[in-house]
Scaffold this active site. Structure first.
Site, PDB file in Angstrom:
ATOM      1  N   ASP A 128       3.690  12.196  29.718  1.00 57.19           N
ATOM      2  CA  ASP A 128       3.099  13.519  29.223  1.00 57.19           C
ATOM      3  C   ASP A 128       1.879  13.631  30.328  1.00 57.19           C
ATOM      4  OD1 ASP A 128       0.984  12.087  28.452  1.00 57.19           O
ATOM      5  OD2 ASP A 128       1.405  12.279  26.416  1.00 57.19           O
ATOM      6  N   SER A 129       1.482  14.921  30.127  1.00 62.56           N
ATOM      7  CA  SER A 129       0.431  15.371  31.168  1.00 62.56           C
ATOM      8  C   SER A 129      -0.953  14.267  31.370  1.00 62.56           C
ATOM      9  CB  SER A 129       0.000  16.651  30.791  1.00 62.56           C
ATOM     10  OG  SER A 129      -0.659  16.768  29.501  1.00 62.56           O
TER      11      SER A 129
END
Lengths: 79, 245
Positions: A36-37
């Site tokens: 994920d980011s």
């Protein structure tokens, strides 16, 4: 000199909690390795520590695959 | 509630609520670094914290890179910050009709921007540790508003929104981010109010008295401890029942 590709792959595997065998040079952190980011931010932090460099945010954004990370390290590592 | 072995950074620890927080965290076992805006203030904090475990450092939260430099220095010498308490704050009260741009900007810089900068600066260490506690000191005024404090209320409400967003961003890394919103606490800040206004305010408090700085410090110590591991993004209102949102 240690193999940069192997070092990058090891860090990617550690940071993203995946098996090292799954980490291919063409792997995308998000699409292939489930990052994920926040994971990608942490990954850049880990690369900075491993290679003792500072990766500016605008460069960090462009590192989205294992190959790009290897290329970046190769291009910026103190010779 | 032992905080043994943890590094805690408390901004604005010279007086009032910040001083009580720094002392309390130190008594719980943390190594506390308390900041003051002057060197003399930092020395006074060092003297106060020395027997408990901790010291003071000079920090002007509005100066360029001052927060980043301080945190870098702390992490180099003592290790990563495990607990951050963003407490430093000022008031520049006045009716909105008369509020100057400088009054607005000073409050935003000192009370809100500093929270962003300090929280960001400790985050790397906390993410690596897969643990961390950030406690931001908001205010009842940020929740209910107060005539004459539009700037202060905006900054404090901003802290609450910041806290919720950050809690969502970093929760997966074991880091909790919460606010404590003090009500009417007996400090230099509130002693500056006219007596009539103080009396009127006390009339709105269910417990019928002002709070003490220690009441806030105890709430902060709880949120900073392992016992509050499942609490994040929250605002703990410590106001004697002055407001029940």
């Amino acid at each position: 000199m240690e193999n940069i590709e192997a070092r990058v792959k090891k860090i990617v595997a550690e940071q993203l909690g995946v098996n090292e065998a799954e980490v291919k040079t063409e792997s995308s952190f998000v699409d292939d390795l489930g990052a994920d980011s926040l994971d990608t931010v942490e990954l850049v932090m880990a690369l900075e520590e491993e290679f003792e460099c500072e990766i500016p945010d605008e460069d960090a954004e462009k590192i989205t695959t294992v190959q790009q990370a290897i290329d970046y390290v190769n291009a910026h590592l103190n010779k | 509630m032992s905080l043994q072995g943890k590094i805690a950074l408390v901004t604005g620890a010279s007086r009032g609520i910040g001083a009580a927080i720094a002392d309390t965290l130190a008594r719980e076992g943390a190594t506390v670094i308390g900041t003051a805006t002057s060197e003399a203030g930092a020395v006074a904090i060092s003297e106060r914290l020395a027997p408990l475990g901790g010291f003071g450092m000079e920090l002007n939260v509005t100066a360029d890179n001052a927060i980043e430099n301080l945190i870098e220095a702390i992490e180099k010498q003592h290790g990563p910050v495990a607990i951050l308490v963003n407490n430093a704050g000022i008031t520049r009260d006045g009716l909105l009709m008369r509020m100057k741009d400088e009054d607005w900007d000073a409050i935003m810089d000192t009370n809100l921007r500093s929270v962003f900068k300090a929280s960001k600066a400790v985050l790397r260490g906390m993410m690596k540790a897969r643990a961390g506690r950030i406690v931001n000191i908001a205010s009842v005024v940020g929740v209910m508003g107060n005539a004459g404090q539009a700037n202060y209320a905006a900054a404090k409400a901003g802290i609450i929104g910041f806290t919720k967003s950050m809690a969502r961003e970093v929760g997966s890394r074991g880091i909790t981010v919460n606010c404590v919103a003090p009500g009417f606490i007996d400090t230099d800040m509130t002693r500056a109010l006219p007596e009539a206004q103080r009396d009127a305010l006390v009339g709105q408090i269910a417990l019928g008295r002002l709070g003490a700085a220690q009441d806030i410090a105890d709430a902060v110590a709880f949120l900073a401890s392992d016992k509050a591991a499942y609490i994040t993004g929250q605002t703990l209102n410590v106001n004697g029942g002055m407001l029940m949102p």
